[in-house]
Structures are given as structure tokens and as C-alpha cells.
Design a protein around this motif. Structure first.
Motif, PDB file in Angstrom:
ATOM      1  N   PRO A 111       0.808  -1.230   0.000  1.00 13.72           N
ATOM      2  CA  PRO A 111       0.000   0.000   0.000  1.00 13.72           C
ATOM      3  C   PRO A 111       0.842   1.281   0.000  1.00 13.72           C
ATOM      4  O   PRO A 111       0.322   2.343  -0.328  1.00 13.72           O
ATOM      5  CB  PRO A 111      -0.826  -0.114   1.284  1.00 13.72           C
ATOM      6  CG  PRO A 111      -0.118  -1.115   2.137  1.00 13.72           C
ATOM      7  CD  PRO A 111       0.611  -2.037   1.213  1.00 13.72           C
ATOM      8  N   TYR A 112       2.111   1.191   0.372  1.00 12.15           N
ATOM      9  CA  TYR A 112       3.037   2.335   0.308  1.00 12.15           C
ATOM     10  C   TYR A 112       4.438   1.750   0.314  1.00 12.15           C
ATOM     11  O   TYR A 112       4.624   0.587   0.682  1.00 12.15           O
ATOM     12  CB  TYR A 112       2.831   3.288   1.499  1.00 12.15           C
ATOM     13  CG  TYR A 112       2.925   2.611   2.842  1.00 12.15           C
ATOM     14  CD1 TYR A 112       1.811   2.049   3.441  1.00 12.15           C
ATOM     15  CD2 TYR A 112       4.147   2.515   3.519  1.00 12.15           C
ATOM     16  CE1 TYR A 112       1.896   1.406   4.657  1.00 12.15           C
ATOM     17  CE2 TYR A 112       4.234   1.873   4.746  1.00 12.15           C
ATOM     18  CZ  TYR A 112       3.104   1.319   5.302  1.00 12.15           C
ATOM     19  OH  TYR A 112       3.191   0.665   6.521  1.00 12.15           O
ATOM     20  N   GLY A 113       5.409   2.559  -0.088  1.00 15.75           N
ATOM     21  CA  GLY A 113       6.792   2.070  -0.137  1.00 15.75           C
ATOM     22  C   GLY A 113       7.268   1.698   1.266  1.00 15.75           C
ATOM     23  O   GLY A 113       7.211   2.511   2.192  1.00 15.75           O
TER      24      GLY A 113
ATOM     25  N   VAL B 132      -3.844   4.819   2.363  1.00 13.32           N
ATOM     26  CA  VAL B 132      -3.101   4.726   3.631  1.00 13.32           C
ATOM     27  C   VAL B 132      -3.395   5.970   4.472  1.00 13.32           C
ATOM     28  O   VAL B 132      -3.662   5.869   5.674  1.00 13.32           O
ATOM     29  CB  VAL B 132      -1.602   4.576   3.360  1.00 13.32           C
ATOM     30  CG1 VAL B 132      -0.822   4.588   4.662  1.00 13.32           C
ATOM     31  CG2 VAL B 132      -1.356   3.284   2.623  1.00 13.32           C
ATOM     32  N   HIS B 133      -3.327   7.123   3.843  1.00 11.89           N
ATOM     33  CA  HIS B 133      -3.772   8.350   4.513  1.00 11.89           C
ATOM     34  C   HIS B 133      -5.144   8.651   3.928  1.00 11.89           C
ATOM     35  O   HIS B 133      -5.276   9.335   2.919  1.00 11.89           O
ATOM     36  CB  HIS B 133      -2.790   9.492   4.265  1.00 11.89           C
ATOM     37  CG  HIS B 133      -1.418   9.201   4.806  1.00 11.89           C
ATOM     38  ND1 HIS B 133      -0.266   9.741   4.311  1.00 11.89           N
ATOM     39  CD2 HIS B 133      -1.022   8.406   5.820  1.00 11.89           C
ATOM     40  CE1 HIS B 133       0.779   9.290   4.976  1.00 11.89           C
ATOM     41  NE2 HIS B 133       0.339   8.476   5.906  1.00 11.89           N
ATOM     42  N   ASP B 134      -6.160   8.073   4.535  1.00 10.61           N
ATOM     43  CA  ASP B 134      -7.494   8.127   3.946  1.00 10.61           C
ATOM     44  C   ASP B 134      -8.010   9.561   3.912  1.00 10.61           C
ATOM     45  O   ASP B 134      -7.756  10.347   4.833  1.00 10.61           O
ATOM     46  CB  ASP B 134      -8.440   7.249   4.776  1.00 10.61           C
ATOM     47  CG  ASP B 134      -9.350   6.400   3.902  1.00 10.61           C
ATOM     48  OD1 ASP B 134      -9.086   6.275   2.694  1.00 10.61           O
ATOM     49  OD2 ASP B 134     -10.334   5.866   4.449  1.00 10.61           O
TER      50      ASP B 134
ATOM     51  N   GLY C 269      -1.023  10.075  13.934  1.00 10.77           N
ATOM     52  CA  GLY C 269      -1.542   9.077  13.007  1.00 10.77           C
ATOM     53  C   GLY C 269      -2.587   9.680  12.103  1.00 10.77           C
ATOM     54  O   GLY C 269      -2.647  10.900  11.933  1.00 10.77           O
ATOM     55  N   HIS C 270      -3.422   8.828  11.546  1.00  7.85           N
ATOM     56  CA  HIS C 270      -4.330   9.269  10.476  1.00  7.85           C
ATOM     57  C   HIS C 270      -5.422   8.236  10.285  1.00  7.85           C
ATOM     58  O   HIS C 270      -5.340   7.126  10.807  1.00  7.85           O
ATOM     59  CB  HIS C 270      -3.525   9.433   9.183  1.00  7.85           C
ATOM     60  CG  HIS C 270      -2.617   8.258   8.900  1.00  7.85           C
ATOM     61  ND1 HIS C 270      -3.026   7.147   8.217  1.00  7.85           N
ATOM     62  CD2 HIS C 270      -1.329   8.003   9.282  1.00  7.85           C
ATOM     63  CE1 HIS C 270      -2.030   6.269   8.153  1.00  7.85           C
ATOM     64  NE2 HIS C 270      -0.989   6.753   8.808  1.00  7.85           N
ATOM     65  N   MET C 271      -6.400   8.600   9.479  1.00 10.42           N
ATOM     66  CA  MET C 271      -7.443   7.653   9.114  1.00 10.42           C
ATOM     67  C   MET C 271      -6.862   6.686   8.093  1.00 10.42           C
ATOM     68  O   MET C 271      -5.976   7.042   7.311  1.00 10.42           O
ATOM     69  CB  MET C 271      -8.625   8.389   8.504  1.00 10.42           C
ATOM     70  CG  MET C 271      -9.056   9.568   9.331  1.00 10.42           C
ATOM     71  SD  MET C 271     -10.794   9.928   9.194  1.00 10.42           S
ATOM     72  CE  MET C 271     -11.348   9.040  10.621  1.00 10.42           C
TER      73      MET C 271
ATOM     74  N   ILE D 276      -2.336   4.649  15.221  1.00  5.84           N
ATOM     75  CA  ILE D 276      -1.735   5.352  16.366  1.00  5.84           C
ATOM     76  C   ILE D 276      -0.251   5.027  16.286  1.00  5.84           C
ATOM     77  O   ILE D 276       0.139   3.854  16.408  1.00  5.84           O
ATOM     78  CB  ILE D 276      -2.345   4.873  17.706  1.00  5.84           C
ATOM     79  CG1 ILE D 276      -3.839   5.214  17.778  1.00  5.84           C
ATOM     80  CG2 ILE D 276      -1.579   5.485  18.882  1.00  5.84           C
ATOM     81  CD1 ILE D 276      -4.187   6.686  17.958  1.00  5.84           C
ATOM     82  N   GLU D 277       0.567   6.052  16.037  1.00  9.38           N
ATOM     83  CA  GLU D 277       1.974   5.818  15.721  1.00  9.38           C
ATOM     84  C   GLU D 277       2.914   6.853  16.336  1.00  9.38           C
ATOM     85  O   GLU D 277       3.551   7.628  15.612  1.00  9.38           O
ATOM     86  CB  GLU D 277       2.170   5.751  14.211  1.00  9.38           C
ATOM     87  CG  GLU D 277       1.502   6.867  13.414  1.00  9.38           C
ATOM     88  CD  GLU D 277       1.728   6.720  11.909  1.00  9.38           C
ATOM     89  OE1 GLU D 277       2.899   6.624  11.506  1.00  9.38           O
ATOM     90  OE2 GLU D 277       0.754   6.720  11.142  1.00  9.38           O
ATOM     91  N   PRO D 278       3.020   6.878  17.655  1.00  9.18           N
ATOM     92  CA  PRO D 278       3.966   7.802  18.270  1.00  9.18           C
ATOM     93  C   PRO D 278       5.407   7.425  17.902  1.00  9.18           C
ATOM     94  O   PRO D 278       5.695   6.260  17.623  1.00  9.18           O
ATOM     95  CB  PRO D 278       3.717   7.606  19.772  1.00  9.18           C
ATOM     96  CG  PRO D 278       3.170   6.218  19.892  1.00  9.18           C
ATOM     97  CD  PRO D 278       2.363   5.999  18.639  1.00  9.18           C
TER      98      PRO D 278
HETATM   99  N1  GLY Z   1       3.548   4.547   6.433  1.00 13.41           N
HETATM  100  C1  GLY Z   1       3.122   5.878   6.399  1.00 13.41           C
HETATM  101  C2  GLY Z   1       2.572   6.314   7.675  1.00 13.41           C
HETATM  102  O1  GLY Z   1       2.803   5.678   8.685  1.00 13.41           O
HETATM  103  O2  GLY Z   1       1.833   7.241   7.767  1.00 13.41           O
END
Ligand code: GLY
Ligand code: MN
Ligand code: MN
Length: 440
Positions: free
Chosen positions: A211-213, A341-343, A334-336, A379-381
Motif C-alpha cells: 500500500p506504500y513504499g 493509507v492516509h485516507d 496518526g491518520h485515518m 496510532i503511531e507515536p
Molecule cells: N507509512 C506511512 C505512515 O505511517 O503514515
């Protein structure tokens, strides 16, 4: 796995309900959604990998076929114009026969430029949804990606149907399989490039299917936020490994990050502390909560963590206000997540498209929405040693808040990010990533 055939009709019914509502409001006959066209490489006879219009794959899992069209008006069975040329040079797509085909009426298009024969006659009353505005003009559509329609669809897309959640669980499963293989490869001494190969083999995805590199970073490379270089040679000394890689299933994405220490050491302790911080933030998620507040709470917890590890000195609020936590954690929480991937729709306050910008001090935050049931978010701190950011402090009084000796100790390990994909339900959170057994 849940039965997609059982869940799919309700998915189509919900998408039809949305189309019926917005087209009535905008006085449109319906939407014509274009899968897309191949993009040709400059001075070449080769195309770039085809990436389908997300509005198209929202309806059905056809992700690899350009020149297809969907005709939807919210009442009638959706019609798919399926491109199937007579072509002996390339593989021609098989006529679909799958769990979704009973819900869709399919017509075959053999010549891309003959699509007008199969589209509604009065295209002035229909909206074109897609990337190729010149094509829409040639076909005489009355409107192209009208803003009111796009805002409405992007706002509501955040609320996933049960079919979509099932696809996303499957995308998570694929990603986790890759992460397990990548972790083993790391501990076995593989190079970044070899870890990438192990990931792709385990997930059965090619480089254009992810879905992304993938970000696969050993040692200090983990501090480069969008590192995609993939060194072919292993570093002499193996310290740390950050992998940010996801899976794709029927057009839906997972987006997962893990960080590992090669040996038991201070960096391993930092990872464990970040893992706890991340789970604590996930525990705070619930309908009605603002994503911005989760991001700000992360800065508070991170300030305390930096103090505990003696990377900084001072007090929590001061460290945040002086931008010190932002230097260690410069990106958004983070994101939706979904078809992209970044909805789309992360900044939308309502279906009319009212935009909520991130706070001035947090410009890279990609989501300012209020959480609601059936949303899926990452959720990605993170915590990184990024010298270009920290060095700015050397010019001013903030340098005294940093314990440079500790920074020097952590620098060779690069940084940490831990990223899970979470479904917000009305009564609980579902951490798809952890449920599959991928722990920190
Ligand atoms: N892999 C891209 C991101 O975590 O937003
Ligand atoms: Mn990621
Ligand atoms: Mn992400």
C-alpha cells in the motif's frame, strides 16, 4: 475469516444510500466513477504502475483494470462497465465472477474510446468522479468531482461498513505476516534489501502491491522518517531495526510499524517504554474524543518519558511549549486508514466539508476529526534523534534542556516508531495489529 459474500450486499446498500442522499441534494442524476487510465512514462512506451481511483475501489475489489466505469444513482443496481480489450500483447482481465458480481450489473467495453456508447445519454445531469478531467469534458459531463459531493463522500467514508472492516482485518493479517518474517530476517543478519525481499515473499505481494513504499531502516537510518533507500550491504554493527510496512487486501490497506533492538540495552528499554505509551494512548480512544487531544496527550506522555530516560531536563509543560517534544516527535500521531493509507477526510468536521486545520504548533498532524464508531485510525507515536531539528536548539537557551550525552548514546540507534491499526467501536477499541499477535 468473515464471509465477504455475506457482508457485501449491506456494503453496497450503504454506498447506494449515500449516493441517493447526495445526488438528491445536488440535483444530479447520479455519479459516473472512472477507474482511471494508465500514465505513460516520458519518451517511453511503458506505463507507470496503475493506481485505481479510490472512489472506484470503494464499490468493488477491482484494483488493476484501467478504463472501467461505474454508474451509480443510489436506486438501481450499480452498473460496471468492465474494460476487456481484444489484445494479444497483454494479459486481458478475466470477466469477473466473484462474491460481488451478483450485486453489480456488468457490461463489457472492448475499446476504451467507445465508452460513450455504454454511458447514460444525458451526461449533463451526471457528475464525473475521477482523475481525467479532459476525458470528462470530451464526454460532456455536467460536472466533474463537484466539491459538495466529494466532501460528502470523504466525510462518510471514515465510517467503515462491516465488509470494509473485514477487508481491513485481512490487510492487517497480511501485514503482520510480513512483519514476522522481517523481524526474523533482521535477527538473522539480513541487509535492508534482504529484509524487504523476506517481507514481500511472506506477504505474497510484489513491490507495486504494497500500500506504500516500505520503510526498512537499520541503525541510524531509522531516524530518517521516510527512509526508502534499502541498503544492499549489511552494516558492520547491527543495533536497531525500524520497519513501517503494510498489507493490501481488496484495495484496503494496513499500515504497521515496529522497532527492535538487536541486543538487550538502553534502546530496548526505550522501545518498551514507547510501547507502553502507545498502548496507553490507544486506551484513551473512544467515540466523541478529538484526535487532536490524543496527539496532545502523546506529547505529555512523551515529555515524561524523555525526563524518565534523562534525555532532557525540565518540566512536562515547558518541554512541550518550547517545542522540545516536537523535535523528538516531529510527525503526527496518526491518520485515518482505509482505501488509502492516509485516507481522505481526516480534516473534515462535517459532510459539507468544513475543514479543521491542525494546531499551529503541530502542522504535520493528519487528522483533526472527532472519533466515532467504525472509524479506523493508526496510532503511531515516535521518538527519534534528528540532528537537524535538535541542532536548532544549540542556537538558543533550549540547549540546556537537552542531555546531549544521552542523545549521543541513542543517536546510533536512529529512532523508534510503533504503529497499530485500531477500529473504534461504540463500546470498545479493536487493535487489529495486536489481536494478530504482533507485539512491540
Ligand atoms: N507509512 C506511512 C505512515 O505511517 O503514515
Ligand atoms: Mn506507517
Ligand atoms: Mn501511518
Amino acid at each position: 475469516m468473515e464471509n465477504l459474500a455475506t457482508l457485501y450486499p449491506a456494503h453496497i446498500a450503504e454506498l447506494n444510500r449515500r449516493v441517493a442522499e447526495i445526488t438528491a441534494r445536488e440535483q444530479l442524476a447520479g455519479l459516473v466513477i472512472h477507474s482511471g487510465q494508465p500514465h505513460r512514462q516520458f519518451l517511453d512506451d511503458l506505463d507507470y504502475p496503475f493506481k485505481v481511483n479510490p472512489h472506484f475501489k470503494a464499490w468493488l475489489p477491482v484494483i488493476d483494470n484501467p478504463h472501467c466505469w461505474l454508474i451509480v444513482n443510489g436506486r438501481d443496481k450499480p452498473q460496471l462497465i468492465f474494460y476487456r480489450p481484444v489484445d494479444f500483447w497483454h494479459k486481458v482481465a478475466d470477466l469477473p465472477d466473484d462474491f460481488w458480481t451478483t450485486e453489480i450489473e456488468i457490461k463489457v467495453l472492448t475499446k476504451a474510446d467507445k465508452v460513450a456508447d455504454l454511458l447514460p445519454v444525458n451526461l449533463q445531469e451526471w457528475a464525473y468522479i475521477g482523475e481525467h478531467l479532459d476525458v470528462a469534458d470530451v464526454l460532456s459531463f455536467g460536472s466533474r468531482n463537484p466539491e459538495a459531493v466529494m466532501s460528502y463522500l470523504h466525510y462518510h467514508r471514515a465510517s467503515k461498513t462491516e465488509y470494509e472492516l473485514a477487508c481491513m482485518r485481512k490487510a492487517s493479517e497480511i501485514g503482520v505476516r510480513g512483519h514476522v518474517a522481517a523481524k526474523s530476517a533482521f535477527y538473522a543478519g539480513a541487509s535492508e534489501f534482504e529484509i524487504q525481499q523476506a517481507y514481500l515473499a511472506a506477504t505474497d505481494m510484489g513491490e507495486n502491491d504494497v500500500p506504500y513504499g516500505n520503510i526498512i531502516a537499520l541503525n541510524q537510518n531509522a531516524a530518517i522518517l521516510h527512509y526508502t533507500a534499502l541498503e544492499h550491504v549489511s552494516p558492520k554493527q547491527r543495533l536497531s531495526f525500524l520497519i513501517d510496512a503494510g498489507g493490501s487486501f481488496h484495495g484496503y490497506a494496513s499500515d504497521i510499524t515496529r522497532t527492535y533492538a538487536f541486543e538487550k540495552n538502553l534502546f530496548g528499554d526505550l522501545i518498551a517504554a514507547m510501547d507502553k505509551l502507545q498502548l496507553d494512548i490507544i486506551d484513551m480512544m473512544r467515540p466523541g474524543m478529538k484526535y487532536v487531544d490524543l496527539h496532545l496527550a502523546t506529547h505529555e506522555k512523551l515529555a515524561q518519558l524523555l525526563l524518565n530516560f534523562k534525555l532532557v531536563q525540565g518540566d512536562v509543560q515547558g518541554l512541550i511549549e518550547q517545542g522540545i517534544t516536537s523535535a523528538f516527535f516531529p510527525h503526527g500521531l496518526g491518520h485515518m486508514l482505509g482505501l488509502q493509507v492516509h485516507d481522505m477526510g481526516g480534516f473534515l468536521h462535517d459532510e459539507r466539508g468544513t475543514h479543521i486545520a491542525p494546531p499551529d504548533a503541530h502542522p504535520f498532524l493528519r487528522c483533526t476529526r472527532t472519533l466515532a464508531a467504525n472509524q479506523v485510525l493508526t496510532i503511531e507515536p515516535g521518538l527519534y534523534i534528528i540532528d537537524t531539528l535538535l541542532n536548532e536548539f544549540k542556537q538558543d537557551g533550549r540547549a540546556e534542556s537537552i542531555n546531549w550525552a544521552m542523545v549521543d548514546q541513542v543517536r546510533p540507534f536512529g529512532g523508534i516508531r510503533i504503529e497499530d491499526n485500531v477500529i473504534v467501536h461504540s463500546d470498545r477499541n479493536e487493535n487489529m495489529t495486536r489481536d494478530l499477535g504482533l507485539h512491540g
